[in-house]
Design an enzyme around this catalytic site. Structure first.
Site, PDB file in Angstrom:
ATOM      1  N   CYS A  76      88.253 -19.187  59.076  1.00 20.94           N
ATOM      2  CA  CYS A  76      87.224 -20.036  59.655  1.00 20.94           C
ATOM      3  C   CYS A  76      87.428 -20.024  61.232  1.00 20.94           C
ATOM      4  CB  CYS A  76      87.347 -22.341  59.976  1.00 20.94           C
ATOM      5  SG  CYS A  76      86.314 -23.066  61.294  1.00 20.94           S
ATOM      6  N   ASP A 131     104.201 -14.530  54.260  1.00 19.10           N
ATOM      7  CA  ASP A 131     105.097 -13.432  54.997  1.00 19.10           C
ATOM      8  C   ASP A 131     106.412 -13.972  55.460  1.00 19.10           C
ATOM      9  OD1 ASP A 131     102.941 -11.931  54.574  1.00 19.10           O
ATOM     10  OD2 ASP A 131     101.967 -12.180  55.448  1.00 19.10           O
ATOM     11  N   LYS A 217     119.166  11.845  40.543  1.00 16.57           N
ATOM     12  CA  LYS A 217     118.742  10.232  39.702  1.00 16.57           C
ATOM     13  C   LYS A 217     117.178  10.751  39.687  1.00 16.57           C
ATOM     14  CE  LYS A 217     118.892   7.126  43.406  1.00 16.57           C
ATOM     15  NZ  LYS A 217     119.519   5.344  42.496  1.00 16.57           N
TER      16      LYS A 217
HETATM   17  O1  F6P Z   1      99.091 -15.029  53.509  1.00 14.91           O
HETATM   18  C1  F6P Z   1      99.163 -13.314  53.787  1.00 14.91           C
HETATM   19  C2  F6P Z   1      99.083 -12.113  54.028  1.00 14.91           C
HETATM   20  O2  F6P Z   1      98.665 -12.550  52.405  1.00 14.91           O
HETATM   21  C3  F6P Z   1      99.491 -10.945  54.164  1.00 14.91           C
HETATM   22  O3  F6P Z   1     100.174 -10.406  53.795  1.00 14.91           O
HETATM   23  C4  F6P Z   1      97.588 -10.000  53.819  1.00 14.91           C
HETATM   24  O4  F6P Z   1      97.584  -9.234  54.523  1.00 14.91           O
HETATM   25  C5  F6P Z   1      96.910 -11.162  53.629  1.00 14.91           C
HETATM   26  O5  F6P Z   1      97.348 -12.441  53.604  1.00 14.91           O
HETATM   27  C6  F6P Z   1      95.455 -10.914  52.656  1.00 14.91           C
HETATM   28  O6  F6P Z   1      94.771 -11.755  52.712  1.00 14.91           O
HETATM   29  P1  F6P Z   1      93.631 -12.144  52.702  1.00 14.91           P
HETATM   30  O7  F6P Z   1      93.365 -11.447  51.004  1.00 14.91           O
HETATM   31  O8  F6P Z   1      93.498 -14.020  52.450  1.00 14.91           O
HETATM   32  O9  F6P Z   1      92.954 -11.265  53.477  1.00 14.91           O
END
Ligand code: F6P
Length: 326
Positions: A76, A131, A217
């Site tokens: 927001c 995260d 590998k």
């Molecule tokens: O929830 C965290 C997170 O997943 C970050 O790692 C990522 O960069 C971001 O949200 C992306 O969020 P949105 O798609 O809501 O912009």
């Protein structure tokens, strides 16, 4: 004994599996303590628009196992302005809400901290983000489920990587932090892991791949955090293709599947503990604090610290990942 009689609960920012378990815990712990509970829909947006609905114990039945958030979430812009926060405050007063539990990450707590500097309705935070990058808590809701989702995906990719002798670059979330990449990389036995906390990894990666090549590998998995300074999986894959022309290289961006799914047992347990602790904190007249987990004990951490200080990744884990992937 606190005089609080009515509290609100909201989820804000990126959703994370386990948020519903936290909403359930807040609602039921509050009702147990004879508090009314108001669910605020769509995060701070709902505070500003007055999207309030009373939550009874039965309203949070059968949600502990679901990803997403029954209260919905939003990022927001308006709440970043003094006018927006004043409207939110007026709505809370009108609704008779005397304390709010905010479930979210960094941005959510930044808003909550500023709100509590300006207005006297206490906010208490519950860390919910895949995260796991919030200072002051060892753990954030959603992280474990996310890791499991990534590992399941990488296991599948490894099958085909191995079948075709290919090199896969797999991009995971983590715009500013490498926790997801680092731990999913270890759990899936990745040959290399690139995270935002370590800069200029291209040369090291080249060496790792050359060494692996010499040891015969035939396939490689490289986990790349989206915020890595090489610019993400596609960019680094392009660079590598120039140096290893014989390699068959593929790139996959796992994206938002990392945010969904039924929460793991760990996420449900931690979310339940956090939700319960947040209500206790409001009853203890705490404000502007986040509940966190430190050595498996609940701790209260001021928003000020949680948002200003940086949570460090354990760099020893990178070394372990390196050694174990020879
Ligand atoms: O929830 C965290 C997170 O997943 C970050 O790692 C990522 O960069 C971001 O949200 C992306 O969020 P949105 O798609 O809501 O912009």
């Amino acid at each position: 004994m606190s005089k609080i009689k009515r509290i609100g609960v909201l989820t804000s920012g990126g959703d994370a599996p386990g948020m519903n378990a936290a909403i359930r815990a807040v609602t039921r712990a509050a009702i147990y303590n004879q508090l009314d509970v108001i669910g605020i829909r769509r995060g701070y947006q709902g505070l500003i628009q007055g999207l309030f609905t009373q939550l009874k114990a039965f309203n949070v039945s059968d949600i502990i196992q679901n990803g997403g958030t029954i209260l919905k979430t939003a990022r927001c812009k308006e709440f970043t302005t003094p006018e927006g926060r004043k409207t939110a405050y007026d709505n809370l007063v009108k609704e008779g809400i005397e304390g709010v539990v905010v479930i979210g990450g960094d941005g959510t707590f930044t808003g909550a901290r500023i709100f509590n500097e300006e207005h006297n309705i206490p906010f208490v935070g519950v860390p919910g983000t895949i995260d796991n990058d919030i200072y002051g808590t060892d753990y954030t809701i959603g992280y474990d489920t996310c890791l499991n989702t990534v590992v399941e995906a990488v296991d599948k990719i490894r099958d085909t990587a191995s079948a075709h002798n290919r090199m896969f670059f797999i991009e995971v979330m983590g715009a500013e932090a490498g926790f997801i990449a680092l731990n999913s990389g270890i759990a899936s036995g990745a040959e290399a892991i690139l995270i935002p906390e370590i800069k200029n990894q291209a040369a090291v990666l080249k060496q790792t791949l050359e060494d692996g090549f010499k040891r015969r590998k035939s396939s490689n998995i490289i986990i790349v955090a989206e915020g890595d300074d090489e610019g993400g999986a596609f960019k680094i894959a392009d660079k590598v293709k120039e140096d290893f022309k014989d390699y068959d290289v593929r790139v996959i961006v796992l994206g938002h599947i990392q945010r969904g799914g039924s929460p793991s047992a760990r996420d449900r347990v931690v979310a339940s503990r956090f939700g319960y602790a947040a209500v206790e904190a409001l009853l203890d007249d705490q404000k502007s604090v986040m509940v966190g987990l430190q050595n498996d004990e609940i701790a209260l951490v001021p928003f000020r610290k949680a948002v200003k200080l940086h949570k460090e990744v354990n760099k020893n884990l990178l070394e372990i990942a390196d050694i174990l992937s020879i």
